[in-house]
Enzyme design. Sequence first.
Site, PDB file in Angstrom:
ATOM      1  N   ASP A  90       0.839  -1.263  -0.061  1.00 31.62           N
ATOM      2  CA  ASP A  90      -0.074   0.097   0.039  1.00 31.62           C
ATOM      3  C   ASP A  90       0.703   1.283   0.077  1.00 31.62           C
ATOM      4  OD1 ASP A  90      -1.785   1.844   0.501  1.00 31.62           O
ATOM      5  OD2 ASP A  90      -3.050   0.896   1.995  1.00 31.62           O
ATOM      6  N   LYS A 144       5.000   8.034 -19.316  1.00 31.00           N
ATOM      7  CA  LYS A 144       4.416   9.318 -19.411  1.00 31.00           C
ATOM      8  C   LYS A 144       2.890   9.310 -18.834  1.00 31.00           C
ATOM      9  CE  LYS A 144       2.123   8.791 -23.896  1.00 31.00           C
ATOM     10  NZ  LYS A 144       0.830   9.444 -23.482  1.00 31.00           N
ATOM     11  N   LYS A 178      10.114   1.327 -31.775  1.00 32.39           N
ATOM     12  CA  LYS A 178       9.585   0.803 -32.695  1.00 32.39           C
ATOM     13  C   LYS A 178      10.582   0.477 -33.996  1.00 32.39           C
ATOM     14  CE  LYS A 178       4.719   2.403 -32.288  1.00 32.39           C
ATOM     15  NZ  LYS A 178       3.903   0.983 -32.217  1.00 32.39           N
ATOM     16  N   HIS A 236       5.450  11.954 -27.981  1.00 35.48           N
ATOM     17  CA  HIS A 236       5.786  11.296 -29.178  1.00 35.48           C
ATOM     18  C   HIS A 236       5.889  11.887 -30.464  1.00 35.48           C
ATOM     19  CE1 HIS A 236       4.302   7.975 -26.723  1.00 35.48           C
ATOM     20  NE2 HIS A 236       3.093   8.148 -26.643  1.00 35.48           N
ATOM     21  N   LYS A 336      -8.079  11.261 -31.947  1.00 40.61           N
ATOM     22  CA  LYS A 336      -8.976   9.922 -31.629  1.00 40.61           C
ATOM     23  C   LYS A 336     -10.310  10.087 -32.277  1.00 40.61           C
ATOM     24  CE  LYS A 336      -7.252   9.251 -26.710  1.00 40.61           C
ATOM     25  NZ  LYS A 336      -6.882   7.972 -27.136  1.00 40.61           N
TER      26      LYS A 336
END
Length: 486
Positions: A90, A144, A178, A236, A336
Amino acid sequence: MQTDSSFTFVLFGGTGDLSMRKILPALYEAHRAGLLAETGKIVAVARHEDNRDAYLAWVNEHVKPHVSKNGLDEAAWTSFLERVLYVKLDLSRPEDFGVLRDAVGTLPGIRVFYLATGPSLFVPICRALASVGLNENARIVLEKPLGYDLRSSNAINDAVGEIFAEGQIYRIDHYLGKEPVQNLLALRFGNALFEPLWRREWVESIQITIAEELGVEGRGDFYDNTGALRDMVQNHLLQLLSIIAMEPPHSMDADAVRDEKLRVLRSLKPIDPRDISKVAVRGQYHAGGIRGTPVPAYSTEKGVKPDSTTETFVALKVEIENWRWAGVPFFLRTGKRLADRVAEIVVNFRPVPHSALGATALRPGANRLVIRLQPNETIRLYCLAKQPGEGMNLASVHLDLAFDQFFREGQMEAYQRLLLDVISGRLALFVRRDEQEAAWRWVEPILGEWANSNKPPKPYAAGTWGPAASSAMLAQHGTCWLEEEN
């Protein structure tokens, strides 16, 4: 190649979504491939499960669906779970860190503390680790977002920096892990073909897009206080831009690479608040459809304020004030609920200055390089060739570097590569503090202007490519987003 030494990997937020979807699957894949030292241990830390057996049951249920595209290797999975230990802790009880110290104290190798938690817990966790002497012979990984603005980012970095040296701090940005991003460095600095063309004389414009079909996915409370500019651009997109635009480093050592990235970030042309409407577009999705499925408006998502002005889309025109890139526009875009899930970099080369072969050779984009980061990782070079048949008619053709077809080895996922780098002590793919500060410093005028603006974000229907103003911004420069050409 197997990591050189043993390790103890301590995962805070061990039952969280990031751990289930990314971190534990990446560690399993590294284990299955024989890349982890045999004595390495994984210690999950959380407060939801009572003991190791209960935690492993949770892992079996929630991690298995995210591992091995080609099927789960049950023997490898069983041996992987043998590495996994569990500590119930905790964070509000500093005495619980004594239990963690006792649990890891006899385990061999370097200690890696991965903080897959909210940023508000970074400093308390680091201080608690130091209080029981666990900050020595250790590395700390910070997810992040690292702060809400430059001031809060500096506050976190200052506090963590009092406990861990900069060389112990790994600020993770998974896009840097990547495969095509790594190959971008190889293409530029390992071949004589591209580097002479990688400059203002031959490049007309560059686009960087990270588009998502998903919405806030139950994270409305977090996202409504963050927005696309903080969530995607500050980290990014600016990191990808810095890799594209950097000068050749003298070596691939961590600081040599990061020094060059920092020079790019410090060369970004400051945005005058009076010009923000000309070079920055913010949008928010309304109700629409993704591949035939109706989706609600952002303002009706759980955890989002009905009158929210948080942006779910950002498009920017960016300029770099240095000798190599002066006058070349960089167009950044993220959002999005867009029409497709794609992350790509498009380098548009200038057309030939004169063509005896007709207008086709003079059109923008006839020669371009497209680096696709997701969903399929490829690099494609477009050029013109003669169409078969009578006459000299030109058509666009392309050369493909499809990694999964060319290399027999399976591609390594970004998190897998980055976690192996942390364990091995390689910092090149992680963000240094001064890089982070330079990025925050550049985006802050945009954040401030939008916060003080009475104009709401421009609406766009879910399932489209964002507000029309995004396309209009590029049209002013005689170009368009890649998908609009078709």
